[in-house]
Design a protein around this motif. Structure first.
Motif, PDB file in Angstrom:
ATOM      1  N   SER A  15       0.861  -1.182   0.000  1.00 10.69           N
ATOM      2  CA  SER A  15       0.000   0.000   0.000  1.00 10.69           C
ATOM      3  C   SER A  15       0.896   1.231   0.000  1.00 10.69           C
ATOM      4  O   SER A  15       2.090   1.148   0.297  1.00 10.69           O
ATOM      5  N   THR A  16       0.314   2.381  -0.345  1.00 12.08           N
ATOM      6  CA  THR A  16       1.098   3.608  -0.397  1.00 12.08           C
ATOM      7  C   THR A  16       0.199   4.810  -0.170  1.00 12.08           C
ATOM      8  O   THR A  16      -1.028   4.715  -0.294  1.00 12.08           O
ATOM      9  N   HIS A  17       0.814   5.913   0.188  1.00 12.13           N
ATOM     10  CA  HIS A  17       0.133   7.201   0.190  1.00 12.13           C
ATOM     11  C   HIS A  17       1.162   8.285  -0.079  1.00 12.13           C
ATOM     12  O   HIS A  17       2.362   8.058   0.039  1.00 12.13           O
ATOM     13  N   ILE A  18       0.680   9.466  -0.484  1.00  9.00           N
ATOM     14  CA  ILE A  18       1.577  10.576  -0.824  1.00  9.00           C
ATOM     15  C   ILE A  18       1.164  11.807  -0.028  1.00  9.00           C
ATOM     16  O   ILE A  18      -0.012  12.192  -0.029  1.00  9.00           O
ATOM     17  N   LEU A  19       2.153  12.432   0.597  1.00  8.71           N
ATOM     18  CA  LEU A  19       1.958  13.707   1.271  1.00  8.71           C
ATOM     19  C   LEU A  19       2.796  14.752   0.546  1.00  8.71           C
ATOM     20  O   LEU A  19       3.999  14.570   0.363  1.00  8.71           O
ATOM     21  N   ASP A  20       2.142  15.811   0.098  1.00  4.86           N
ATOM     22  CA  ASP A  20       2.852  16.930  -0.521  1.00  4.86           C
ATOM     23  C   ASP A  20       3.346  17.816   0.621  1.00  4.86           C
ATOM     24  O   ASP A  20       2.580  18.571   1.218  1.00  4.86           O
ATOM     25  N   THR A  21       4.629  17.705   0.934  1.00  4.74           N
ATOM     26  CA  THR A  21       5.180  18.437   2.075  1.00  4.74           C
ATOM     27  C   THR A  21       5.303  19.937   1.810  1.00  4.74           C
ATOM     28  O   THR A  21       5.493  20.708   2.744  1.00  4.74           O
ATOM     29  N   GLU A  49       4.442 -10.629   4.498  1.00  2.85           N
ATOM     30  CA  GLU A  49       4.645  -9.277   5.042  1.00  2.85           C
ATOM     31  C   GLU A  49       3.801  -8.258   4.283  1.00  2.85           C
ATOM     32  O   GLU A  49       3.554  -8.410   3.092  1.00  2.85           O
ATOM     33  N   HIS A  50       3.409  -7.195   4.993  1.00  2.97           N
ATOM     34  CA  HIS A  50       2.750  -6.063   4.348  1.00  2.97           C
ATOM     35  C   HIS A  50       3.755  -4.925   4.271  1.00  2.97           C
ATOM     36  O   HIS A  50       4.477  -4.647   5.226  1.00  2.97           O
ATOM     37  N   TYR A  51       3.779  -4.243   3.126  1.00  3.19           N
ATOM     38  CA  TYR A  51       4.712  -3.137   2.900  1.00  3.19           C
ATOM     39  C   TYR A  51       3.914  -1.880   2.587  1.00  3.19           C
ATOM     40  O   TYR A  51       3.262  -1.792   1.546  1.00  3.19           O
ATOM     41  N   HIS A  52       3.962  -0.929   3.521  1.00  2.00           N
ATOM     42  CA  HIS A  52       3.349   0.371   3.286  1.00  2.00           C
ATOM     43  C   HIS A  52       4.486   1.331   2.967  1.00  2.00           C
ATOM     44  O   HIS A  52       5.428   1.468   3.757  1.00  2.00           O
ATOM     45  N   VAL A  78      11.129   8.526   0.808  1.00  5.07           N
ATOM     46  CA  VAL A  78      10.257   7.364   1.020  1.00  5.07           C
ATOM     47  C   VAL A  78      10.779   6.579   2.212  1.00  5.07           C
ATOM     48  O   VAL A  78      11.943   6.692   2.586  1.00  5.07           O
ATOM     49  N   TYR A  79       9.909   5.766   2.776  1.00  8.64           N
ATOM     50  CA  TYR A  79      10.312   4.913   3.875  1.00  8.64           C
ATOM     51  C   TYR A  79       9.327   3.764   3.975  1.00  8.64           C
ATOM     52  O   TYR A  79       8.236   3.813   3.393  1.00  8.64           O
ATOM     53  N   ARG A  80       9.710   2.731   4.707  1.00  6.29           N
ATOM     54  CA  ARG A  80       8.770   1.646   4.964  1.00  6.29           C
ATOM     55  C   ARG A  80       7.941   2.037   6.175  1.00  6.29           C
ATOM     56  O   ARG A  80       8.442   2.162   7.277  1.00  6.29           O
ATOM     57  N   GLY A  81       6.683   2.242   5.930  1.00  6.79           N
ATOM     58  CA  GLY A  81       5.765   2.623   7.005  1.00  6.79           C
ATOM     59  C   GLY A  81       5.145   1.407   7.641  1.00  6.79           C
ATOM     60  O   GLY A  81       5.615   0.276   7.488  1.00  6.79           O
ATOM     61  N   SER A  82       4.059   1.649   8.338  1.00  3.82           N
ATOM     62  CA  SER A  82       3.365   0.551   9.008  1.00  3.82           C
ATOM     63  C   SER A  82       1.892   0.584   8.653  1.00  3.82           C
ATOM     64  O   SER A  82       1.383   1.530   8.111  1.00  3.82           O
TER      65      SER A  82
END
Length: 133
Positions: free
Chosen positions: A10-16, A114-117, A129-133
């Protein structure tokens, strides 16, 4: 969902640059089985109002590597220009207006079960980017 024989992504994007989710970014998912295997395009989605892709395709059994391709150029052309025009000294007003990173490709290894966010923190001149939870 991941099972004992597959991983999930899964993924999401934050425009910093504006502190908000990036809506409407096309995301394409590819996978392969091993370092030497060809990439298999699995499909894609687009980020919603919360910056999330909630309907990425499932990974095939045996997947060892995943690639997420984010088409960020249309996002910045459509939404960041509006934000930049509101700022007197915004980068878009100082520079040529070209998008510095027109796309972002993230490749990572996965293991079954495993789940990879993978969140993408994005701004007009960089990303993280980073591996989230």
């Amino acid at each position: 969902m991941s099972t004992s024989t597959t991983a999930s992504v899964s993924t999401h994007i934050l425009d910093t640059s504006i502190g908000r989710p990036a809506e409407g970014v096309a995301v394409h998912l590819s996978a392969r089985r091993g370092h030497e295997a060809d990439w298999q395009a699995l499909g894609g989605s687009a980020t919603d109002a919360d910056g999330r892709c909630k309907d990425l395709p499932a990974l095939p059994e045996g997947t060892t590597h995943v690639r997420l391709d984010f088409a960020v150029e249309p996002y910045f052309e459509n939404s960041a220009k509006k934000q930049a025009d509101a700022q007197q000294d915004a980068p878009a007003n100082r520079d040529s207006g070209a998008v510095f990173f027109p796309e972002v490709a993230i490749t990572f290894a996965v293991v079954p079960g495993e789940h990879y966010h993978v969140p993408l923190l994005l701004n007009p001149f960089g990303y993280s980017v980073y591996r989230g939870s």
